[in-house]
Design a protein around this motif. Structure first.
Motif, PDB file in Angstrom:
ATOM      1  N   GLU A 188       0.844  -1.199   0.000  1.00  0.00           N
ATOM      2  CA  GLU A 188       0.000   0.000   0.000  1.00  0.00           C
ATOM      3  C   GLU A 188       0.875   1.243   0.000  1.00  0.00           C
ATOM      4  O   GLU A 188       1.849   1.320   0.720  1.00  0.00           O
ATOM      5  N   ARG A 189       0.507   2.179  -0.808  1.00  0.00           N
ATOM      6  CA  ARG A 189       1.271   3.420  -0.893  1.00  0.00           C
ATOM      7  C   ARG A 189       0.371   4.580  -0.540  1.00  0.00           C
ATOM      8  O   ARG A 189      -0.831   4.536  -0.753  1.00  0.00           O
ATOM      9  N   GLU A 190       1.006   5.625  -0.039  1.00  0.00           N
ATOM     10  CA  GLU A 190       0.253   6.854   0.153  1.00  0.00           C
ATOM     11  C   GLU A 190       0.063   7.473  -1.217  1.00  0.00           C
ATOM     12  O   GLU A 190       0.848   7.275  -2.131  1.00  0.00           O
ATOM     13  N   GLU A 192       3.811  11.461  -1.553  1.00  0.00           N
ATOM     14  CA  GLU A 192       3.871  10.603  -0.375  1.00  0.00           C
ATOM     15  C   GLU A 192       4.688  11.349   0.674  1.00  0.00           C
ATOM     16  O   GLU A 192       5.526  12.176   0.322  1.00  0.00           O
ATOM     17  N   LYS A 251       8.887   8.500   7.301  1.00  0.00           N
ATOM     18  CA  LYS A 251       7.939   7.525   7.821  1.00  0.00           C
ATOM     19  C   LYS A 251       7.316   8.040   9.117  1.00  0.00           C
ATOM     20  O   LYS A 251       6.144   7.799   9.404  1.00  0.00           O
ATOM     21  N   SER A 252       8.089   8.781   9.898  1.00  0.00           N
ATOM     22  CA  SER A 252       7.560   9.298  11.168  1.00  0.00           C
ATOM     23  C   SER A 252       6.381  10.242  10.920  1.00  0.00           C
ATOM     24  O   SER A 252       5.465  10.308  11.732  1.00  0.00           O
ATOM     25  N   SER A 311       4.285   9.935   8.321  1.00  0.00           N
ATOM     26  CA  SER A 311       3.187   9.048   7.925  1.00  0.00           C
ATOM     27  C   SER A 311       2.567   8.363   9.134  1.00  0.00           C
ATOM     28  O   SER A 311       1.380   8.060   9.152  1.00  0.00           O
ATOM     29  N   GLU A 312       3.386   8.144  10.162  1.00  0.00           N
ATOM     30  CA  GLU A 312       2.897   7.454  11.361  1.00  0.00           C
ATOM     31  C   GLU A 312       2.099   8.359  12.291  1.00  0.00           C
ATOM     32  O   GLU A 312       1.399   7.871  13.172  1.00  0.00           O
ATOM     33  N   LYS A 342      -3.562   3.228   9.765  1.00  0.00           N
ATOM     34  CA  LYS A 342      -3.542   1.783  10.022  1.00  0.00           C
ATOM     35  C   LYS A 342      -3.197   1.453  11.467  1.00  0.00           C
ATOM     36  O   LYS A 342      -3.344   0.317  11.897  1.00  0.00           O
ATOM     37  N   ALA A 343      -2.714   2.437  12.200  1.00  0.00           N
ATOM     38  CA  ALA A 343      -2.302   2.185  13.583  1.00  0.00           C
ATOM     39  C   ALA A 343      -3.522   1.845  14.434  1.00  0.00           C
ATOM     40  O   ALA A 343      -4.601   2.411  14.254  1.00  0.00           O
ATOM     41  N   LEU A 379      -0.767   7.178   5.935  1.00  0.00           N
ATOM     42  CA  LEU A 379      -1.148   5.766   5.764  1.00  0.00           C
ATOM     43  C   LEU A 379      -0.869   4.956   7.031  1.00  0.00           C
ATOM     44  O   LEU A 379      -1.713   4.192   7.496  1.00  0.00           O
ATOM     45  N   HIS A 380       0.323   5.132   7.608  1.00  0.00           N
ATOM     46  CA  HIS A 380       0.666   4.369   8.804  1.00  0.00           C
ATOM     47  C   HIS A 380      -0.155   4.808  10.012  1.00  0.00           C
ATOM     48  O   HIS A 380      -0.486   4.015  10.869  1.00  0.00           O
TER      49      HIS A 380
END
Ligand SMILES: [Zn+2]
Length: 102
Positions: free
Chosen positions: A4-6, A69, A73-74, A76-77, A87-88, A83-84
């Motif tokens: 899955e991608r943003e 995107e 990653k931080s 995105s979280e 999903k969290a 995305l992350h």
């Protein structure tokens, strides 16, 4: 399984406007990325958390449309649109980027 991608289609772009104090001042404007590429904007950030984004241009008619995107990653979280983050399952709260683009 596909990764899955943003895929953000809108972002903020840095523009300049005439300042009331004289001269120009930068400001961030929400814009679709496809339009920003046509306008040759060069500075982008996530419109939700203010974090850095990677720009993906459309390379052919079969390729995905131009999109963005999170670079980090931080972001995105912890970004409300990330995305992350979405999903969290730990009940974390969204927050602005720790490394916002100014
Ligand atoms: Zn974000």
């Amino acid at each position: 399984m596909a990764v899955e991608r943003e895929m953000f289609l809108q972002c903020e772009v840095k523009r300049r406007r005439v300042s009331a104090k004289g001269g120009y001042e930068p400001f961030w404007k929400v814009k679709p990325i496809a339009e920003a590429l046509v306008d040759e904007d060069t500075e982008f950030r996530c419109m939700t958390c203010g974090g850095a984004v990677k720009v993906f241009k459309r390379r052919s008619t079969e390729a995905p449309t131009a999109h963005l995107e999170h670079k980090l990653k931080s972001d995105s979280e912890h970004c409300a649109a990330g995305l992350h983050f979405l999903k969290a399952t730990d009940g974390r709260l969204a927050r602005p980027s720790q490394y916002p683009v100014r």
